[in-house]
Design a protein around this motif. Structure first.
Motif, short mmCIF file in Angstrom:
data_model
loop_
_atom_site.label_atom_id
_atom_site.label_comp_id
_atom_site.label_asym_id
_atom_site.label_seq_id
_atom_site.Cartn_x
_atom_site.Cartn_y
_atom_site.Cartn_z
N THR A 105 35.85 42.92 40.46
CA THR A 105 35.49 41.91 39.47
C THR A 105 35.15 40.61 40.21
OG1 THR A 105 37.76 41.07 39.25
CG2 THR A 105 37.13 42.94 37.85
N PRO A 106 34.43 39.69 39.57
CA PRO A 106 34.10 38.42 40.23
C PRO A 106 35.35 37.66 40.68
CG PRO A 106 32.82 38.68 38.22
CD PRO A 106 33.82 39.79 38.23
N LEU A 137 36.81 39.12 43.99
CA LEU A 137 36.01 39.00 45.21
C LEU A 137 36.54 37.84 46.06
CD1 LEU A 137 33.59 39.99 46.84
CD2 LEU A 137 32.15 38.41 45.51
N TRP A 163 27.92 37.46 43.26
CA TRP A 163 27.97 38.41 42.14
C TRP A 163 26.67 38.41 41.35
CZ3 TRP A 163 31.97 41.72 41.63
CH2 TRP A 163 32.03 42.49 40.48
N ALA A 208 25.69 42.65 40.00
CA ALA A 208 26.81 43.58 39.94
C ALA A 208 27.08 44.01 38.51
CB ALA A 208 28.06 42.94 40.54
#
Length: 613
Positions: A58-59, A62, A75, A80
């Motif tokens: 998930t963002p 990251l 992202w 993504a």
């Protein structure tokens, strides 16, 4: 464009150049999401994780929440998806493992192919059908009674019974729980129960751990009443895993492997928490089919530097307790009363594990022992209460000002002064090395004022100013009488291995570096011949694993970093035999005790899958 953003992440030390290069090999700008996934899983492996669960992609996850603006930009540039599964299964670089692809996607977990293979190999081995039952199990009870006595609760005896009745066994226990004593007695039992020759091999991940295993097992054997014939069957010394497997310099190749297995019947691997997943896979591949393997370690210590936390993953399966049939068998073999747990969902691997529960070194009067328990539970309030309880063997010092930092340096000077006085008196190398091992400063970091590099330099300066060492001018090199060094790379030709510690001393042929060997002898080496090495007044907690010191000092940095975890603090505390000194800021200490090390892997799930197969 995604590549420039990934390069920015490298500059900010969020990714390695290796991660980006790997991603560019697998994908171009027409596949930005795959490029991101490849860089991400490569970085995860570099952080010690075996796999990357898709749910974690998930963002917010990251870069673990660091630099959210750059993470958001990456992202967006990668396009993504919310659901990664469909995208990844449509990529030629990804398969379910049935094809030789760089990436493997299995059970919603993304792997590098080599990590997926290694994990599967370890899972298949550990979860193999229970074998190794003695032909005459009725003979085991009297032998165990003779070696361990008859107590209503004796976890050492239970551990021996577990190991003797299984081809693969795992014994985990904290400091002072008697792991080495247990192994000495269970090997004696195996020797008595096995007619004919029995080839036993002892191994550990580092030279220091191997030397300590050799020494402690030798002491344990002295208390056993063994015949001359039985004593001859015990190995004289432990070796490192690299040496055991015949590791090739600058290569992943091993001399011993599936096509050329090791020549042994019983293998004992100490400090198994330090064994990473790829090394465990190499070891398993090299074992002959008849071999019995006993893994020893402390599941609560730091995991390996490289990927995986194999011992910890396996030992968590023991939390379900023994199966009813296994509990009954172990009760009959030991005379200890064990209650089984009829949990049909629990892995059968639990029946091959024993957790030693009683410490014979640390009791209620030991601050070190009480502190280790509190830290292991993540209980900050209890840990602080231990410090405030007046125990004589532990002390905590603030580290928030320049004056407090200088006090740390002066304490280090006092700690190392006794061994340096012996150096000046030209005492025997054994005396000098024994004195050096009585005090050791441990760090969480490599770099900076609170790390190994910075503290080694400042301690040397302080020792020089006090006249305890004579550092040569910079142009003349780094060597002087008394300089302690730690080997950083294996050198099979010299017989020196990563983690070995030596001290430079004057000899009849000039300055030489003296190293203690596992068999108790001393090796002297010219400084110019040494492989890469570092000054060792301060060492990382990771490097200290497998060692113990009379007085251990731990310094934590003055601000919190992700490397500071409960397991790191616990490992450092349990290196101390008699005294512990902690230098830390209160806020950093609190957060370090609360944070647990997380190593993502699928080993526990795959062990369950294999056990049910």
């Amino acid at each position: 464009m995604l590549e420039p953003l990934l390069r920015q992440a490298v500059e900010k030390r969020l990714l390695r150049a290796l991660d980006v290069q790997f991603a560019l090999m697998l994908a171009d700008e027409s596949q930005p999401a795959l490029m991101l996934a490849a860089a991400w899983i490569s970085a995860e492996a570099g952080e010690g994780h075996v796999c990357l669960p898709l749910a974690q992609m998930t963002p917010a996850a990251l870069f673990a929440g660091r630099h959210p603006e750059l993470a958001a930009a990456i992202w967006q540039a990668a396009g993504a998806p919310e659901a990664w599964h469909n995208l990844l299964t449509g990529c030629e670089a990804v398969s379910d493992g049935s094809l030789a692809t760089p990436l493997v996607l299995q059970q919603q977990r993304l792997y590098l192919n080599r990590m997926w293979q290694a994990e599967g190999q370890v899972a298949a081995f550990i979860a193999a059908p229970a074998a190794g039952e003695l032909a005459d199990s009725a003979a085991l009870r009297p032998v165990l009674d003779q070696l361990f006595g008859q107590q209503p609760e004796d976890w050492q005896k239970i551990a021996a019974a577990v190991a003797i009745t299984r081809k693969i066994a795992v014994i985990s226990g904290g400091p002072g729980t008697g792991k080495t004593t247990t192994v000495a007695k269970l090997l004696a039992a195996l020797i008595r129960l096995t007619p004919g020759p029995l080839r036993i091999q002892l191994a550990a991940p580092t030279g220091k751990a191997a030397a300590r295993l050799t020494e402690s097992l030798g002491k344990a054997l002295q208390s056993l009443q063994l015949s001359a014939e039985e004593q001859q069957k015990f190995p004289a010394e432990a070796t490192t895993l690299h040496r055991l497997l015949g590791a090739q310099p600058d290569s992943q190749r091993m001399r011993y492997h599936a096509a050329n297995p090791l020549h042994l019947d019983v293998l004992v691997v100490d400090e198994a928490s330090m064994v990473d997943l790829p090394m465990m896979a190499h070891l398993i591949a090299a074992l002959p089919k008849q071999a019995r393997v006993i893994f020893l370690g402390d599941r609560d210590q730091l995991a390996s530097v490289e990927a995986g936390a194999v011992l910890g993953d396996i030992c968590r399966l023991a939390e379900a307790g023994y199966s009813p049939a296994r509990a009954q068998q172990l009760s009959q073999l030991t005379g200890c009363q064990l209650a089984g747990n009829d949990d049909g969902q629990a892995s059968a691997v639990r029946d091959s594990i024993c957790l030693l529960r009683k410490s014979y070194r640390f009791d209620a009067q030991s601050g070190i022992g009480q502190l280790a328990l509190a830290v292991n539970d993540g209980d900050v309030a209890r840990a602080n209460a231990v410090f405030n309880a007046g125990f004589a063997d532990i002390a905590r010092y603030p580290l928030s000002s320049a004056a407090e930092y200088q006090q740390l340096l002066q304490d280090c000077v006092a700690g190392y002064q006794p061994y340096l006085q012996l150096v000046r008196q030209q005492a025997e190398p054994q005396q000098v090395m024994a004195a050096f091992a009585r005090y050791q400063l441990l760090c969480a970091l490599r770099e900076g004022a609170f790390g190994v590099d910075g503290l080694n330099e400042r301690i040397e300066q302080a020792l020089h100013q006090r006249g305890l060492i004579q550092r040569p001018p910079v142009a003349s090199g780094k060597w002087y009488a008394g300089r302690p060094v730690m080997i950083a790379r294996n050198d099979r030709t010299l017989g020196l291995f990563n983690g070995d510690i030596g001290i430079a001393l004057e000899s009849g042929e000039g300055l030489k570096v003296f190293f203690p060997l596992p068999d108790g002898t001393i090796k002297a080496v010219q400084p110019s011949r040494l492989p890469p090495h570092d000054t060792a007044y301060a060492m990382t907690v990771h490097k200290s694993q497998g060692s113990e010191f009379e007085h251990t000092a731990l310094v934590l940095p003055n601000h919190f970093l992700p490397v500071l975890t409960r397991e790191l603090v616990y490992t450092a505390i349990t290196r101390a035999r008699e005294r512990l000194s902690l230098y830390t800021d209160e806020a950093v200490w609190r957060q370090a005790v609360r944070v647990r090390t997380l190593r993502r892997s699928g080993l526990r799930e795959r062990l369950g899958e294999w056990a049910g197969a």
